[in-house]
Design a protein around this motif. Structure first.
Motif, PDB file in Angstrom:
ATOM      1  N   SER A 127       0.838  -1.217   0.000  1.00  0.00           N
ATOM      2  CA  SER A 127       0.000   0.000   0.000  1.00  0.00           C
ATOM      3  C   SER A 127       0.866   1.258   0.000  1.00  0.00           C
ATOM      4  N   THR A 153       1.506  -9.728 -11.449  1.00  0.00           N
ATOM      5  CA  THR A 153       0.554 -10.382 -12.351  1.00  0.00           C
ATOM      6  C   THR A 153       1.212 -10.554 -13.715  1.00  0.00           C
ATOM      7  N   LYS A 173       9.282  11.182  -4.860  1.00  0.00           N
ATOM      8  CA  LYS A 173      10.101  11.970  -5.806  1.00  0.00           C
ATOM      9  C   LYS A 173      11.393  11.264  -6.239  1.00  0.00           C
ATOM     10  N   ARG A 237      -7.591   0.974 -12.319  1.00  0.00           N
ATOM     11  CA  ARG A 237      -8.598   0.675 -11.285  1.00  0.00           C
ATOM     12  C   ARG A 237     -10.005   0.608 -11.880  1.00  0.00           C
ATOM     13  N   GLU A 357      -4.301  -3.506  -7.346  1.00  0.00           N
ATOM     14  CA  GLU A 357      -4.336  -2.118  -7.852  1.00  0.00           C
ATOM     15  C   GLU A 357      -4.789  -1.149  -6.756  1.00  0.00           C
ATOM     16  N   ARG A 369      -8.930  11.829   0.696  1.00  0.00           N
ATOM     17  CA  ARG A 369      -8.007  12.946   0.423  1.00  0.00           C
ATOM     18  C   ARG A 369      -8.631  13.960  -0.540  1.00  0.00           C
TER      19      ARG A 369
HETATM   20  N1  CAA Z   1      -1.985  10.494 -10.818  1.00  0.00           N
HETATM   21  C1  CAA Z   1      -0.784  11.114 -11.001  1.00  0.00           C
HETATM   22  N2  CAA Z   1       0.019  11.468  -9.967  1.00  0.00           N
HETATM   23  C2  CAA Z   1      -0.387  11.149  -8.721  1.00  0.00           C
HETATM   24  C3  CAA Z   1      -1.608  10.502  -8.462  1.00  0.00           C
HETATM   25  C4  CAA Z   1      -2.425  10.183  -9.575  1.00  0.00           C
HETATM   26  N3  CAA Z   1      -3.597   9.560  -9.409  1.00  0.00           N
HETATM   27  N4  CAA Z   1      -1.727  10.300  -7.141  1.00  0.00           N
HETATM   28  C5  CAA Z   1      -0.637  10.828  -6.568  1.00  0.00           C
HETATM   29  N5  CAA Z   1       0.169  11.333  -7.530  1.00  0.00           N
HETATM   30  C6  CAA Z   1       1.429  12.034  -7.330  1.00  0.00           C
HETATM   31  C7  CAA Z   1       1.177  13.216  -6.399  1.00  0.00           C
HETATM   32  O1  CAA Z   1       0.716  14.332  -7.130  1.00  0.00           O
HETATM   33  C8  CAA Z   1       2.546  13.449  -5.801  1.00  0.00           C
HETATM   34  O2  CAA Z   1       3.375  14.159  -6.705  1.00  0.00           O
HETATM   35  P1  CAA Z   1       3.664  15.736  -6.483  1.00  0.00           P
HETATM   36  O3  CAA Z   1       4.312  15.815  -5.140  1.00  0.00           O
HETATM   37  O4  CAA Z   1       4.544  16.058  -7.638  1.00  0.00           O
HETATM   38  O5  CAA Z   1       2.339  16.402  -6.499  1.00  0.00           O
HETATM   39  C9  CAA Z   1       3.120  12.038  -5.709  1.00  0.00           C
HETATM   40  O6  CAA Z   1       2.377  11.235  -6.636  1.00  0.00           O
HETATM   41  C10 CAA Z   1       3.009  11.460  -4.317  1.00  0.00           C
HETATM   42  O7  CAA Z   1       1.646  11.461  -3.945  1.00  0.00           O
HETATM   43  P2  CAA Z   1       1.150  11.184  -2.466  1.00  0.00           P
HETATM   44  O8  CAA Z   1       1.877  12.109  -1.531  1.00  0.00           O
HETATM   45  O9  CAA Z   1      -0.323  11.206  -2.456  1.00  0.00           O
HETATM   46  O10 CAA Z   1       1.721   9.698  -2.216  1.00  0.00           O
HETATM   47  P3  CAA Z   1       1.558   8.721  -0.987  1.00  0.00           P
HETATM   48  O11 CAA Z   1       2.880   8.128  -0.683  1.00  0.00           O
HETATM   49  O12 CAA Z   1       0.823   9.385   0.138  1.00  0.00           O
HETATM   50  O13 CAA Z   1       0.686   7.495  -1.621  1.00  0.00           O
HETATM   51  C11 CAA Z   1      -1.274   6.308  -2.262  1.00  0.00           C
HETATM   52  C12 CAA Z   1      -0.544   7.654  -2.147  1.00  0.00           C
HETATM   53  C13 CAA Z   1      -2.592   6.640  -2.942  1.00  0.00           C
HETATM   54  C14 CAA Z   1      -1.515   5.650  -0.928  1.00  0.00           C
HETATM   55  C15 CAA Z   1      -0.424   5.348  -3.174  1.00  0.00           C
HETATM   56  O14 CAA Z   1       0.756   4.936  -2.529  1.00  0.00           O
HETATM   57  C16 CAA Z   1      -1.188   4.125  -3.621  1.00  0.00           C
HETATM   58  O15 CAA Z   1      -1.984   4.209  -4.532  1.00  0.00           O
HETATM   59  N6  CAA Z   1      -0.929   2.951  -2.970  1.00  0.00           N
HETATM   60  C17 CAA Z   1      -1.460   1.698  -3.434  1.00  0.00           C
HETATM   61  C18 CAA Z   1      -0.486   1.009  -4.338  1.00  0.00           C
HETATM   62  C19 CAA Z   1      -1.147   0.211  -5.413  1.00  0.00           C
HETATM   63  O16 CAA Z   1      -2.197   0.552  -5.913  1.00  0.00           O
HETATM   64  N7  CAA Z   1      -0.482  -0.856  -5.822  1.00  0.00           N
HETATM   65  C20 CAA Z   1      -0.981  -1.651  -6.878  1.00  0.00           C
HETATM   66  C21 CAA Z   1       0.059  -2.598  -7.338  1.00  0.00           C
HETATM   67  S1  CAA Z   1      -0.122  -2.993  -9.019  1.00  0.00           S
HETATM   68  C22 CAA Z   1      -1.293  -4.181  -9.128  1.00  0.00           C
HETATM   69  O17 CAA Z   1      -1.930  -4.552  -8.193  1.00  0.00           O
HETATM   70  C23 CAA Z   1      -1.507  -4.663 -10.515  1.00  0.00           C
HETATM   71  C24 CAA Z   1      -1.827  -6.086 -10.584  1.00  0.00           C
HETATM   72  O18 CAA Z   1      -0.980  -6.905 -10.419  1.00  0.00           O
HETATM   73  C25 CAA Z   1      -3.182  -6.516 -10.926  1.00  0.00           C
END
Ligand code: CAA
Length: 379
Positions: A127, A153, A173, A237, A357, A369
């Motif tokens: 996560s 996957t 970053k 997603r 995802e 958020r």
């Molecule tokens: N689109 C583009 N950029 C995004 C974004 C989005 N939807 N969401 C965040 N960002 C950018 C932010 O703008 C930020 O950049 P800036 O500082 O330049 O603005 C940067 O990313 C960091 O964002 P956060 O501070 O919000 O990051 P965070 O560390 O707090 O994490 C989170 C946010 C939503 C929890 C994220 O970590 C997350 O989505 N976690 C889940 C991971 C996940 O989905 N894994 C899936 C694995 S793949 C999979 O499952 C595929 C499969 O096999 C089927």
């Protein structure tokens, strides 16, 4: 659904039912993936639905794509997932890749000749994806990757991998995104996961040991890899949500058909109000999830960035898949729990939709958020 979508789904459903369905029970038990089925889906033009025709895609909308995934998922959630993850890789390449990268990697993916995979998660960063530890050290002409990716996957069957690795400091970053090909020196596969469901979709560890990746295979600039991953996941997603709808629809179809023919106490069990209410609720869940998926797909088609809606669709439709498949097993009773009917397989396949995802708890984080920002801006 418009006439074109109806025609597309009719033809695709026939292929899935005639060719894939007869093998599903056996292949689920054996954990067998068949590349010929994936290529067959490619022949129907559904392995690169939304990609531009210039790169071999079908040039269709995200809404069309969601109908396609729903149709495949009604027969096989794992094959729908293989298509959706490979399509997410294509979307990432198309959106963030340069012209050379698109021309080099996209045609084999859009045609279904090859599969794409997405490598973000690691054993200690699921996560909290921005805490990933795989490193990409700058060297002459490129980078050297070291680290291990988990739960990937299509690991082992994919040829093109989008790999997130650290080129800079801690946090989002410091992450960059790279294209790595199967067979690259220093890139190998670890253990294959033994899973509750998705048995026909291989899940493997990816191991990078001094794996050289040329600079030309980096996506965007150094430090932009996390945004690449999140941008891809937004759309991914919605695809997972569409698969949830297909999975739930199939379970509903099985439950209603069975309950209309199964007799107990001298009547079809469908005629008991207790079961009618259950199936009415199942139908309500499926239909409301579908509406949410298409609202999110429309926002993608209209190029309105809406991560909140994408997360809402994923959360709603995958919780729906879990609930509806569980209820379908209940409606079928004893036989529902056996492999004689497919509902137990769909129930096992539904579970991980709530996890991949981004877990459904992470979807709530994303939604909350956005809410906070919206309300603070209005204050
Ligand atoms: N689109 C583009 N950029 C995004 C974004 C989005 N939807 N969401 C965040 N960002 C950018 C932010 O703008 C930020 O950049 P800036 O500082 O330049 O603005 C940067 O990313 C960091 O964002 P956060 O501070 O919000 O990051 P965070 O560390 O707090 O994490 C989170 C946010 C939503 C929890 C994220 O970590 C997350 O989505 N976690 C889940 C991971 C996940 O989905 N894994 C899936 C694995 S793949 C999979 O499952 C595929 C499969 O096999 C089927």
């Amino acid at each position: 659904m418009n006439d074109f979508q109806k025609e597309l789904c009719r033809n695709l459903a026939k292929y899935c039912q005639d060719v894939i369905e007869p093998h599903m029970e056996h292949d689920d038990a054996e954990g067998k993936f068949r590349m010929e089925f994936f290529k067959g889906l490619g022949d129907y033009g559904v392995t690169g639905v939304t990609l531009p025709e210039l790169y071999g895609g079908a040039g269709l909308t995200y809404s069309d794509y969601c109908y396609v995934l729903e149709e495949i998922a009604k027969v096989s959630v794992p094959y729908a997932v293989t298509v959706s993850v490979s399509s997410m890789v294509q979307t990432i390449l198309n959106e963030y890749g340069n012209e050379d990268q698109k021309r080099k990697y996209l045609p084999a993916l859009t045609s279904g000749e090859e599969i794409g995979a997405f490598a973000l998660s690691e054993s200690h960063s699921g996560s909290d994806a921005a805490s990933l530890k795989t490193t990409a050290k700058k060297v002459d002409g490129g980078y050297v990757l070291n680290g291990t990716k988990m739960w990937i996957t299509s690991g082992g069957i994919a040829k093109t991998y989008i790999v997130m690795a650290r080129t800079g400091a801690e946090g989002a970053k410091g992450v960059s995104a790279f294209i790595v090909r199967d067979g690259a020196q220093g890139f190998s596969y670890g253990k294959a996961e033994k899973k509750m469901g998705w048995k026909t979709s291989p899940t493997k560890e990816l191991i990078f040991e001094n794996c050289f990746v040329a600079t030309e295979d980096r996506l965007l600039e150094e430090g932009q890899g996390f945004n690449v991953a999140m941008g891809g996941l937004d759309r991914g997603r919605v695809a997972i949500a569409a698969i949830g709808v297909g999975c739930a629809q199939r379970a509903l179809d099985e439950a209603v058909s069975y309950s209309l023919t199964r007799q107990q106490f001298k009547q079809a069990i469908f005629d008991f109000q207790g079961l009618q209410f259950m199936m009415a609720d199942m139908a309500l869940e499926v239909e409301s999830s579908r509406l949410m998926v298409f609202a999110a797909a429309k926002s993608i088609d209209e190029k309105v960035h809406n991560s909140k809606l994408c997360s809402m669709a994923k959360l709603k439709a995958t919780d729906c898949a879990m609930k509806v498949t569980t209820d379908a097993v209940q409606v079928l009773g004893g036989v529902g729990y056996t492999a004689e009917y497919p509902v137990e397989r769909f129930m096992r396949d539904a579970k991980v939709l709530q996890i991949v995802e981004g877990t459904n708890q992470i979807q709530r984080v994303v939604i909350a958020r956005h809410l906070k920002k919206e309300y603070e801006n209005h204050a």
